[in-house]
Design a protein around this motif. Structure first.
Motif, PDB file in Angstrom:
ATOM      1  N   GLU A  39      -0.251  -1.104 -16.812  1.00 35.92           N
ATOM      2  CA  GLU A  39       0.965  -1.857 -16.287  1.00 35.92           C
ATOM      3  C   GLU A  39       0.372  -3.132 -16.246  1.00 35.92           C
ATOM      4  O   GLU A  39      -0.512  -3.688 -16.156  1.00 35.92           O
ATOM      5  CB  GLU A  39       1.231  -1.230 -14.834  1.00 35.92           C
TER       6      GLU A  39
ATOM      7  N   LYS B  75       0.000  -8.018 -11.476  1.00 35.75           N
ATOM      8  CA  LYS B  75       1.240  -8.666 -10.805  1.00 35.75           C
ATOM      9  C   LYS B  75       0.762 -10.326 -10.488  1.00 35.75           C
ATOM     10  O   LYS B  75       1.749 -10.927  -9.986  1.00 35.75           O
ATOM     11  CB  LYS B  75       0.988  -8.035  -9.189  1.00 35.75           C
ATOM     12  N   SER B  76      -0.331 -10.583 -10.665  1.00 39.47           N
ATOM     13  CA  SER B  76      -0.627 -12.092 -10.608  1.00 39.47           C
ATOM     14  C   SER B  76      -1.681 -12.504 -11.733  1.00 39.47           C
ATOM     15  O   SER B  76      -2.396 -11.617 -12.097  1.00 39.47           O
ATOM     16  CB  SER B  76      -1.344 -12.204  -9.297  1.00 39.47           C
TER      17      SER B  76
END
Length: 271
Positions: free
Chosen positions: A116, A119-120
């Motif tokens: 995936e 996120k950062s």
């Protein structure tokens, strides 16, 4: 590792492996696998490939052979071939989630992970990983293994089977097989049954009526070699279905005799 998204950390992971194992890791390209000259990578512990695309049958067969062989012949330009012990492991990354390599039904040599998106974004993440290498190696040396060797690839096949692997396997199926599978599932759904019985001629007629041109030899190969179905031991009466445009369900039941095959909905969804 596969992911169509960018910024997932796949390349960072490969660079981390290089930092851990150093000269025992080599970065290969797709062309390196196809070259007859392999002396520069055949003796490494880890062979990693970023942006892998080995979608030829000969690529797949070579990769499968290398993943389990104990010895391999190396060749350099201008020198005779020499046989050496082979112990390399492969780490492959790709942005192609459907066809990075050819993987057949029942293949257990691959552990495919869908990665995936992060996120950062931390531009210093690799340096932080390198700083943790001593602690990481200490952990590896003193950890208790949670599994025992259950196959030639160590892990039991069910532990490494993932939805990402299943997606690649399904994408490698030929058009006729996909049409057969979808047709069988459609008949089961329309007729509210969980299994379908048919003879080879039945399936050929159904496929041809849907516009999918095929012949008995192709259907028989799929049924016997890929789906691993066996015919009834004797000529018996069985219930199958035929196209019926006068029916609201588009199919109607019909009794026939023959050495029929039976496939279940569960079998088709697990292929």
């Amino acid at each position: 590792m596969v992911s169509e998204e960018r910024n997932t950390g796949k390349s960072t992971f490969l660079n981390f492996l290089k930092a851990v194992f150093q000269n025992n890791v080599t970065f290969n390209t797709n062309e390196d696998f196809r070259s007859q000259f392999n002396v520069d990578w055949a003796g490494k512990l880890l062979i990693v490939v970023d942006e892998v695309l080995l979608n030829r049958r000969e690529d797949s067969e070579r990769l499968k052979n290398l993943s389990t062989t104990l010895s391999y012949k190396v060749e350099a330009k201008g020198k005779d071939r020499d046989e050496i012990s082979f112990f390399a492991k492969f780490v492959l990354c790709s942005n192609n989630e459907l066809l990075p390599v050819i993987i057949d039904v029942g293949e257990t040599r691959y552990w495919v992970r869908k990665i995936e998106r992060l996120k950062s974004d931390d531009t210093d993440f690799l340096q932080k990983l390198k700083a943790e290498i001593p602690a990481f190696l200490y952990f590896l040396q003193h950890r208790t293994l949670s599994t025992q060797k259950e196959s030639r690839m160590w892990f039991a096949p069910q532990l490494t089977f993932t939805s990402a692997l299943q997606r690649i396997i399904r994408s490698n199926r030929n058009k006729i097989e996909l049409e057969m599978s979808e047709l069988c599932l459609e008949i089961m759904e329309q007729m509210a049954v969980t299994e379908l019985s048919f003879c080879i001629n039945d399936m050929v007629c159904l496929l041809n009526n849907t516009g999918c041109k095929t012949d008995k030899s192709q259907v028989r190969r799929i049924v016997q070699d890929i789906w691993k179905l066996s015919p009834a031991s004797n000529t018996l009466t069985y219930l199958t279905y035929q196209m019926d445009y006068n029916s609201l369900r588009n199919y109607s039941p019909i009794k026939r005799t023959g050495r029929y095959y039976t496939v279940t909905k569960e079998q088709l969804t697990n292929i």
